[in-house]
Design a protein around this motif. Structure first.
Motif, PDB file in Angstrom:
ATOM      1  N   VAL A   1       0.839  -1.197   0.000  1.00 32.47           N
ATOM      2  CA  VAL A   1       0.000   0.000   0.000  1.00 32.47           C
ATOM      3  C   VAL A   1       0.876   1.251   0.000  1.00 32.47           C
ATOM      4  O   VAL A   1       1.821   1.363   0.788  1.00 32.47           O
ATOM      5  CB  VAL A   1      -0.943   0.019   1.219  1.00 32.47           C
ATOM      6  CG1 VAL A   1      -1.884   1.213   1.143  1.00 32.47           C
ATOM      7  CG2 VAL A   1      -1.738  -1.278   1.319  1.00 32.47           C
ATOM      8  N   PHE A   2       0.553   2.187  -0.868  1.00 34.79           N
ATOM      9  CA  PHE A   2       1.280   3.465  -0.995  1.00 34.79           C
ATOM     10  C   PHE A   2       0.245   4.600  -0.958  1.00 34.79           C
ATOM     11  O   PHE A   2      -0.736   4.543  -1.687  1.00 34.79           O
ATOM     12  CB  PHE A   2       2.020   3.513  -2.329  1.00 34.79           C
ATOM     13  CG  PHE A   2       2.957   2.358  -2.547  1.00 34.79           C
ATOM     14  CD1 PHE A   2       4.288   2.447  -2.176  1.00 34.79           C
ATOM     15  CD2 PHE A   2       2.494   1.171  -3.117  1.00 34.79           C
ATOM     16  CE1 PHE A   2       5.156   1.372  -2.392  1.00 34.79           C
ATOM     17  CE2 PHE A   2       3.352   0.102  -3.320  1.00 34.79           C
ATOM     18  CZ  PHE A   2       4.695   0.203  -2.961  1.00 34.79           C
ATOM     19  N   ASN A   3       0.424   5.607  -0.130  1.00 30.28           N
ATOM     20  CA  ASN A   3       1.373   5.752   0.940  1.00 30.28           C
ATOM     21  C   ASN A   3       1.055   4.758   2.052  1.00 30.28           C
ATOM     22  O   ASN A   3      -0.092   4.311   2.185  1.00 30.28           O
ATOM     23  CB  ASN A   3       1.347   7.166   1.493  1.00 30.28           C
ATOM     24  CG  ASN A   3       2.040   8.180   0.594  1.00 30.28           C
ATOM     25  OD1 ASN A   3       3.027   7.888  -0.063  1.00 30.28           O
ATOM     26  ND2 ASN A   3       1.504   9.391   0.580  1.00 30.28           N
ATOM     27  N   LYS A   4       2.059   4.412   2.853  1.00 32.17           N
ATOM     28  CA  LYS A   4       1.896   3.422   3.906  1.00 32.17           C
ATOM     29  C   LYS A   4       0.813   3.876   4.877  1.00 32.17           C
ATOM     30  O   LYS A   4       0.822   5.026   5.340  1.00 32.17           O
ATOM     31  CB  LYS A   4       3.230   3.229   4.620  1.00 32.17           C
ATOM     32  CG  LYS A   4       3.297   1.999   5.507  1.00 32.17           C
ATOM     33  CD  LYS A   4       4.717   1.767   5.974  1.00 32.17           C
ATOM     34  CE  LYS A   4       4.779   0.540   6.881  1.00 32.17           C
ATOM     35  NZ  LYS A   4       4.354  -0.682   6.185  1.00 32.17           N
ATOM     36  N   PRO A   5      -0.151   3.017   5.198  1.00 32.63           N
ATOM     37  CA  PRO A   5      -1.283   3.439   6.042  1.00 32.63           C
ATOM     38  C   PRO A   5      -0.882   4.008   7.396  1.00 32.63           C
ATOM     39  O   PRO A   5      -1.448   5.017   7.836  1.00 32.63           O
ATOM     40  CB  PRO A   5      -2.098   2.152   6.201  1.00 32.63           C
ATOM     41  CG  PRO A   5      -1.746   1.327   5.006  1.00 32.63           C
ATOM     42  CD  PRO A   5      -0.313   1.644   4.700  1.00 32.63           C
TER      43      PRO A   5
END
Length: 329
Positions: A122-126
């Motif tokens: 996932v981008f940006n990191k949650p």
């Protein structure tokens, strides 16, 4: 590569200005599969994985794929498939939901973090999205900001105004310049503005000394993969307006980074990239940073249209590297 965009409704996209559309267009040009869903469609059930209940596979029209920045298209895609899609079954998930950073956005980051535990990239990191609320994130880098106060206190705001005379007040959950007020030395309507923003002490407000360089624009500086884009977009207030935001009628003028812009960008870029923030938008007025945008930074198309620098291609390059690096980890 299969890319899932978690974004606002496709019907709200404007092909001539949306950065998410520019990302999709560049991904399609490279032969990547483009999928989309909305935050309310994310779900998790015991024994299963985080899933987009009805993800849509998009095929961009030939006109869209061939289009240039700033091109307005009445139709830019068709939906070729609709189905439930586990986030761990795609190569990259891009969280592109526009602010505000409200409770539902916060809950979505937890679902996305669970998806990461299941193998999603996932981008940006949650967790980094949660840790960097866009107005408060600047407090960590106070050497680059103007005098700032964060409080619920009426008395503290009045004291700050008495000291600095010309101030800006803003809600912590606003976007696009929404809810921003300027109060000059005469203090006109300060009490009413405080009541409006802090809800009789129930909500926290940010107050900053006014930076007169806003007349030259509120600059959006993009950091991609830990590297500053060499051009920013100066969003210049029009008429009697104090806000430069494009949503508030500001005029966007692309320009090379100044020495001060570059100092701020180069100081923050490696730190934020290390935390899992592939794409960041810094807002800078003069030589003072006012926000760190991590939820859905924009201005790709305006910079590309005016300078020729292909921000979307730079971003997809960084995304491809990021996916490869996480696959090795």
């Amino acid at each position: 590569m299969k890319i899932l965009f978690v974004a606002d409704p496709l019907s709200t996209f404007n092909s001539y200005k949306d950065s998410t559309f520019a990302m999709m267009r560049e991904a399609a040009r490279r032969g990547h599969e483009v999928w989309a869903c909305e935050v309310p469609e994310l779900m998790w059930v015991s024994g299963g994985r985080v899933t987009a209940r009805e993800a849509r596979r998009l095929v961009l029209t030939p006109e869209a794929v061939a289009s240039q920045a700033g091109t307005k298209l009445a139709v830019w895609h068709s939906i070729e498939e609709r189905r439930a899609l586990a986030l761990a079954d795609v190569d990259a998930v891009l969280m592109r939901k526009d602010p505000p950073f409200d409770s539902e956005f916060f809950y979505a980051t937890h679902l996305l973090e669970q998806a990461e535990r299941e193998g999603a990239k996932v981008f940006n990191k949650p967790s980094a999205l949660r840790d960097h609320p866009e107005k408060l994130a600047i407090l960590e880098f106070s050497q680059f900001i103007s005098p700032t106060l964060v409080t619920r206190s009426d008395a503290a705001i009045r004291a700050f105004h008495a000291e600095h005379q010309d101030i800006i007040l803003k809600p912590l959950d606003g976007m696009g310049g929404m809810g921003i007020f300027r109060v000059k030395a005469d203090g006109l309507n300060l009490g009413s503005i405080i009541e409006t923003l802090n809800k009789q002490g129930a909500e926290t407000v940010m107050v900053q000394r006014f930076v007169p360089e806003i007349a030259q624009g509120d600059k959006r500086i993009l950091l991609i993969g830990g590297v500053p884009v060499p051009y920013c977009l100066a969003r210049i207030p029009q008429g009697s307006e104090v806000r430069g935001n494009l949503a508030a009628g500001g005029k966007g003028v692309a320009q090379p980074l100044s020495d001060a812009d570059r100092r701020i960008a180069e100081a923050l870029a490696p730190i934020l990239a290390q935390r899992g923030l592939l794409l960041v938008g810094l807002d800078v007025i003069g030589d003072k940073m006012t926000e760190i945008n991590v939820t859905s930074p924009t201005c790709f198309q305006e910079i590309m249209e005016q300078t020729g620098f292909d921000v979307a291609a730079t971003f997809i390059d960084a995304l491809e590297r990021g996916v490869a690096e996480r696959a090795k980890a």
